[in-house]
Motif scaffolding. Structure first.
Motif, mmCIF file in Angstrom:
data_model
loop_
_atom_site.group_PDB
_atom_site.id
_atom_site.type_symbol
_atom_site.label_atom_id
_atom_site.label_comp_id
_atom_site.label_asym_id
_atom_site.label_seq_id
_atom_site.Cartn_x
_atom_site.Cartn_y
_atom_site.Cartn_z
ATOM 1 N N ARG A 118 -0.887 -0.511 37.239
ATOM 2 C CA ARG A 118 -2.352 -0.630 37.320
ATOM 3 C C ARG A 118 -2.914 -1.047 35.968
ATOM 4 O O ARG A 118 -3.906 -0.485 35.491
ATOM 5 C CB ARG A 118 -3.002 0.696 37.746
ATOM 6 N N THR A 119 -2.275 -2.002 35.355
ATOM 7 C CA THR A 119 -2.741 -2.413 34.048
ATOM 8 C C THR A 119 -2.751 -3.931 33.938
ATOM 9 O O THR A 119 -1.856 -4.600 34.438
ATOM 10 C CB THR A 119 -1.887 -1.751 32.944
ATOM 11 N N LYS A 120 -3.811 -4.442 33.326
ATOM 12 C CA LYS A 120 -3.992 -5.884 33.228
ATOM 13 C C LYS A 120 -4.895 -6.162 32.047
ATOM 14 O O LYS A 120 -5.873 -5.453 31.833
ATOM 15 C CB LYS A 120 -4.640 -6.388 34.523
ATOM 16 N N SER B 177 3.088 4.228 36.595
ATOM 17 C CA SER B 177 2.722 4.554 35.217
ATOM 18 C C SER B 177 1.819 5.772 35.214
ATOM 19 O O SER B 177 1.348 6.217 36.258
ATOM 20 C CB SER B 177 2.000 3.382 34.547
ATOM 21 N N MET C 209 -7.404 4.520 28.399
ATOM 22 C CA MET C 209 -6.568 3.323 28.465
ATOM 23 C C MET C 209 -6.694 2.458 27.224
ATOM 24 O O MET C 209 -5.794 1.696 26.912
ATOM 25 C CB MET C 209 -6.947 2.485 29.691
ATOM 26 N N TYR C 210 -7.836 2.554 26.530
ATOM 27 C CA TYR C 210 -8.022 1.693 25.368
ATOM 28 C C TYR C 210 -7.831 2.440 24.060
ATOM 29 O O TYR C 210 -8.207 1.955 23.001
ATOM 30 C CB TYR C 210 -9.370 0.976 25.446
ATOM 31 N N TYR D 293 -0.319 -8.832 33.718
ATOM 32 C CA TYR D 293 -0.691 -7.963 34.837
ATOM 33 C C TYR D 293 0.549 -7.307 35.444
ATOM 34 O O TYR D 293 1.468 -7.997 35.906
ATOM 35 C CB TYR D 293 -1.414 -8.813 35.889
ATOM 36 N N ILE E 81 -2.641 -3.304 25.538
ATOM 37 C CA ILE E 81 -2.638 -2.330 26.621
ATOM 38 C C ILE E 81 -1.590 -1.284 26.290
ATOM 39 O O ILE E 81 -0.648 -1.562 25.540
ATOM 40 C CB ILE E 81 -2.328 -2.939 28.021
ATOM 41 N N TRP E 82 -1.777 -0.094 26.796
ATOM 42 C CA TRP E 82 -0.722 0.910 26.620
ATOM 43 C C TRP E 82 -0.572 1.668 27.923
ATOM 44 O O TRP E 82 -1.475 1.696 28.765
ATOM 45 C CB TRP E 82 -1.020 1.843 25.450
ATOM 46 N N PHE E 83 0.600 2.259 28.092
ATOM 47 C CA PHE E 83 0.901 2.999 29.314
ATOM 48 C C PHE E 83 2.203 3.750 29.087
ATOM 49 O O PHE E 83 2.882 3.544 28.065
ATOM 50 C CB PHE E 83 1.044 2.043 30.505
ATOM 51 N N PHE F 287 -1.147 6.017 34.374
ATOM 52 C CA PHE F 287 -2.530 5.768 34.781
ATOM 53 C C PHE F 287 -2.667 5.507 36.277
ATOM 54 O O PHE F 287 -3.764 5.600 36.820
ATOM 55 C CB PHE F 287 -3.094 4.542 34.060
ATOM 56 N N TYR G 238 -11.374 4.667 30.996
ATOM 57 C CA TYR G 238 -11.409 3.492 30.126
ATOM 58 C C TYR G 238 -11.011 3.861 28.698
ATOM 59 O O TYR G 238 -10.171 3.208 28.082
ATOM 60 C CB TYR G 238 -12.814 2.885 30.153
#
Ligand code: CUA
Length: 353
Positions: free
Chosen positions: A162-164, A23, A102-103, A157, A175-177, A25, A99
């Protein structure tokens, strides 16, 4: 692990125990992680060596060996204050930047609803397609997952991304990616949630956009969440009070989502996911100014999925923000660092009440 396939210059690539980076991130999170590891390693070794060196160099040589007392070493003290401060500020700034990235979901992100339930993950795509313990995604598209749980706390997860995030009953997590690699990646529940916790997982399948479109078209096609929500809005008789142009006993919901709402106690809240959900389940909690608290609670009458559908409908009549998330396969800009203001904070939209 097919780490060797990735030919980026990130130092993490030489560590064979990391999952694939799939992804937008992944690489930076790995770099930050590697930086922390390297820093920890450096200081562990430096301190360990210093302990041994000093223990030998300054060991007691005679019984009456008493060292000269030392008083004050300003330069040394400044050094051991300033250097760790700088290092921790680097960690802080880097971590905080990541952070916030990601948010802060981009507005044009494709929104997929996820519901956790002992012991499965349900997903519903904007076009209505549903799946269980799988998540099909188009490559190179920004994806936003809006997630909730029907029972206990779960955690969504995807290591390769790398997202959880914890998925909590009575709350929406996000969450976004952007998937950057075609392939199948593991999906886990990362919060102990009962007997079959370890089996609560599945696959995330990243496909070429054309393949994703084909996948959406096949299989059992269902109503889109927005259409289902519109129907619920009528079957639950929401529409008898929440009429257009405030003609009903309840406030209109047209153009409301994402905007500030003034309550009867003169405070202002933003009509975001949490507010809509609360207003459906506990309508008396925050009553809009000028209205009487006559709305009944829909607790127990609607499932979490139905609330998400109502939400999708209320968003769709809510205003400009949702134009892009209607599931169209428009070409997306590729720069992942483009910052968008977060959805629930309507910066500069105060003029519309
Ligand atoms: Cu769900 Cu662990």
């Amino acid at each position: 692990m097919t780490v060797e396939m990735e030919m980026t210059l990130s130092p993490i690539m030489f560590i064979p125990f990391m999952p694939e980076q799939a992804s937008n991130f992944a690489q930076e999170i790995d770099l930050l992680y590697f930086f922390l590891l390297a820093l920890t390693f450096f200081f562990t070794v430096a301190i360990g060596v210093a302990i041994f060196y000093f223990a030998i160099r300054y060991r007691r040589r005679r019984e009456d060996d008493i060292p000269e007392p030392i008083e004050g070493a300003l330069k040394l003290e400044i050094a051991w204050t300033v250097i760790p401060l700088l290092i921790s500020m680097v960690i802080f700034a880097w971590g905080a930047r990541l952070y916030f990235q990601m948010y802060t979901p981009p507005r044009e992100a494709l929104e997929i609803f996820i519901t956790g339930k002992q012991w499965m993950w349900r997903a519903q795509h904007p076009d209505g397609q549903r799946e269980i313990n799988q998540l099909h995604l188009p490559l190179g598209r920004r994806i936003k997952l809006t997630m909730t749980s029907e029972d206990v706390i779960h955690s969504y997860y995807i290591p390769a991304f790398r997202t959880k995030a914890d998925v909590i009953p009575g709350r929406y997590s996000m969450i976004w990616f952007e998937p950057t690699k075609v392939g199948t990646f593991r999906l886990f529940c990362a919060e102990y949630c009962g007997t079959n916790h370890s089996k609560m997982g599945g696959d995330v399948v990243v496909m070429e956009p054309a393949d994703y479109q084909a996948w959406l078209g096949g299989g059992s096609r269902e109503e889109s969440p927005t259409a289902a929500g519109a129907k619920l809005f009528t079957t639950l008789a929401c529409n008898t009070c929440h009429m257009e142009e405030n003609r009903g006993r309840g406030p209109t919901l047209v153009g409301v989502f994402g905007k500030p709402v003034t309550l009867d106690n003169e405070t202002t809240v933003t009509a975001n996911e949490a507010y809509v959900r609360e207003s459906i389940l506990t309508p008396q909690a925050k009553v809009v100014k000028g209205y009487t608290p006559i709305m009944p609670s829909f607790q127990g009458q609607v499932s979490e999925e139905q609330i998400l559908q109502l939400m999708a409908y209320i968003k769709s009549i809510g205003g400009k923000q949702e134009e892009a998330s209607a599931g169209t396969q428009a070409a997306q800009p590729q720069q992942p660092s483009a910052q968008q203001p977060s959805q629930p904070k309507p910066a500069g939209e105060k003029q519309e009440q």
